[in-house]
Scaffold this motif. Structure first.
Motif, PDB file in Angstrom:
ATOM      1  N   GLU A   1       1.040  -1.182   0.075  1.00  0.00           N
ATOM      2  CA  GLU A   1       0.101  -0.038  -0.224  1.00  0.00           C
ATOM      3  C   GLU A   1       0.714   1.262   0.055  1.00  0.00           C
ATOM      4  O   GLU A   1       0.568   2.274  -0.531  1.00  0.00           O
ATOM      5  N   GLN A   2       2.074   1.312   0.878  1.00  0.00           N
ATOM      6  CA  GLN A   2       2.789   2.325   0.817  1.00  0.00           C
ATOM      7  C   GLN A   2       3.420   2.378  -0.526  1.00  0.00           C
ATOM      8  O   GLN A   2       3.628   3.906  -0.933  1.00  0.00           O
ATOM      9  N   ARG A   3       3.960   1.508  -1.200  1.00  0.00           N
ATOM     10  CA  ARG A   3       4.553   1.604  -2.488  1.00  0.00           C
ATOM     11  C   ARG A   3       3.688   2.122  -3.460  1.00  0.00           C
ATOM     12  O   ARG A   3       3.769   3.072  -4.436  1.00  0.00           O
ATOM     13  N   LEU A   4       2.201   1.694  -3.437  1.00  0.00           N
ATOM     14  CA  LEU A   4       1.187   2.396  -4.333  1.00  0.00           C
ATOM     15  C   LEU A   4       0.868   3.583  -4.079  1.00  0.00           C
ATOM     16  O   LEU A   4       0.746   4.621  -5.081  1.00  0.00           O
ATOM     17  N   ALA A   5       1.031   4.220  -2.914  1.00  0.00           N
ATOM     18  CA  ALA A   5       0.540   5.453  -2.542  1.00  0.00           C
ATOM     19  C   ALA A   5       1.793   6.425  -2.953  1.00  0.00           C
ATOM     20  O   ALA A   5       1.510   7.611  -3.202  1.00  0.00           O
ATOM     21  N   LYS A   6       3.020   5.950  -3.027  1.00  0.00           N
ATOM     22  CA  LYS A   6       4.119   6.833  -3.389  1.00  0.00           C
ATOM     23  C   LYS A   6       4.164   7.208  -5.121  1.00  0.00           C
ATOM     24  O   LYS A   6       4.536   8.316  -5.367  1.00  0.00           O
TER      25      LYS A   6
ATOM     26  N   ALA B   1       2.314  -3.442 -11.678  1.00  0.00           N
ATOM     27  CA  ALA B   1       1.527  -4.857 -11.481  1.00  0.00           C
ATOM     28  C   ALA B   1       2.233  -5.695 -10.397  1.00  0.00           C
ATOM     29  O   ALA B   1       1.441  -6.483  -9.758  1.00  0.00           O
ATOM     30  N   ARG B   2       3.406  -5.805 -10.295  1.00  0.00           N
ATOM     31  CA  ARG B   2       3.883  -6.506  -9.191  1.00  0.00           C
ATOM     32  C   ARG B   2       3.342  -6.333  -7.774  1.00  0.00           C
ATOM     33  O   ARG B   2       3.327  -7.067  -7.046  1.00  0.00           O
ATOM     34  N   VAL B   3       3.430  -4.944  -7.912  1.00  0.00           N
ATOM     35  CA  VAL B   3       2.922  -4.371  -6.459  1.00  0.00           C
ATOM     36  C   VAL B   3       1.354  -4.690  -6.070  1.00  0.00           C
ATOM     37  O   VAL B   3       1.071  -5.174  -5.051  1.00  0.00           O
ATOM     38  N   GLN B   4       0.831  -4.509  -7.210  1.00  0.00           N
ATOM     39  CA  GLN B   4      -0.635  -4.760  -7.062  1.00  0.00           C
ATOM     40  C   GLN B   4      -0.841  -6.394  -6.770  1.00  0.00           C
ATOM     41  O   GLN B   4      -1.818  -6.864  -5.927  1.00  0.00           O
ATOM     42  N   ALA B   5      -0.054  -7.312  -7.323  1.00  0.00           N
ATOM     43  CA  ALA B   5      -0.177  -8.508  -7.099  1.00  0.00           C
ATOM     44  C   ALA B   5       0.314  -9.147  -5.504  1.00  0.00           C
ATOM     45  O   ALA B   5      -0.549  -9.795  -4.857  1.00  0.00           O
ATOM     46  N   ALA B   6       1.196  -8.223  -5.315  1.00  0.00           N
ATOM     47  CA  ALA B   6       1.732  -8.517  -3.942  1.00  0.00           C
ATOM     48  C   ALA B   6       0.554  -8.238  -2.650  1.00  0.00           C
ATOM     49  O   ALA B   6       0.503  -8.673  -2.022  1.00  0.00           O
ATOM     50  N   LEU B   7       0.081  -6.995  -3.339  1.00  0.00           N
ATOM     51  CA  LEU B   7      -0.891  -6.485  -2.280  1.00  0.00           C
ATOM     52  C   LEU B   7      -2.242  -7.605  -2.415  1.00  0.00           C
ATOM     53  O   LEU B   7      -2.729  -7.871  -1.219  1.00  0.00           O
ATOM     54  N   ALA B   8      -2.501  -8.135  -3.546  1.00  0.00           N
ATOM     55  CA  ALA B   8      -3.710  -9.129  -3.547  1.00  0.00           C
ATOM     56  C   ALA B   8      -3.309 -10.222  -2.857  1.00  0.00           C
ATOM     57  O   ALA B   8      -4.367 -10.956  -2.091  1.00  0.00           O
ATOM     58  N   ARG B   9      -2.203 -10.866  -2.877  1.00  0.00           N
ATOM     59  CA  ARG B   9      -1.707 -11.868  -2.075  1.00  0.00           C
ATOM     60  C   ARG B   9      -1.993 -11.632  -0.783  1.00  0.00           C
ATOM     61  O   ARG B   9      -2.381 -12.634   0.071  1.00  0.00           O
ATOM     62  N   ALA B  10      -1.321 -10.534  -0.069  1.00  0.00           N
ATOM     63  CA  ALA B  10      -1.260 -10.264   1.379  1.00  0.00           C
ATOM     64  C   ALA B  10      -2.835 -10.301   1.698  1.00  0.00           C
ATOM     65  O   ALA B  10      -3.232 -10.809   2.840  1.00  0.00           O
TER      66      ALA B  10
END
Length: 141
Positions: free
Chosen positions: A101-106, A114-123
């Motif tokens: 969430e922090q990475r996406l907010a920046k 896409a990689r950050v969105q996938a990590a967020l979905a998994r978490a």
């Protein structure tokens, strides 16, 4: 009651192999359910919570990608990642969600969105899996 065999396999290990009464899984086109006697079926899986019923209880397993195959009263889940709800480290999943969430907010240019969105979905799916299992009484928090 009629049963079917559920096997969940990852590249690293056999996660589960047991007779069950029902399987619900997160297919790419939406959630699907399997009962004994189902016709042969093949589906890609998305990140989410697979659940199965056995002995009158509902159990949950986090899955991240892979395929589900149904044939001859057997459901085989070939997943990239799979964890029983009881194996999920909730604190680690919450921290992973916060980092994503922090990475996406920046909104940095060098971020692989896409990689950050996938990590967020998994978490989020891991936390949800553990929570659903707790609500069903099949996992302690």
């Amino acid at each position: 009651m009629a049963q079917l065999q559920l096997e969940i396999v990852t590249p690293d290990r056999l996660v589960l192999s047991e007779p069950v009464e029902y399987v619900g899984a997160p297919g790419y086109e939406g959630e699907f359910g399997i009962l004994p006697g189902h016709i042969p079926f093949l589906s890609a899986l998305q990140v989410g919570n697979l659940y199965y019923k056995s002995g009158g209880k509902t159990f949950f397993v986090f899955v991240a990608g892979g395929f589900a195959e149904v044939s001859d009263n057997k459901v085989t889940i070939l997943a990239e990642v799979a964890e029983k709800a009881t194996e999920i480290d909730v604190e680690r999943a919450r921290k992973a969600r916060e980092r994503a969430e922090q990475r996406l907010a920046k909104q940095q240019e060098n971020i692989d969105n896409a990689r950050v969105q996938a990590a967020l979905a998994r978490a989020m799916a891991r936390v949800s899996c553990r929570s659903r299992a707790k609500d069903a009484g099949t996992c302690e928090m």
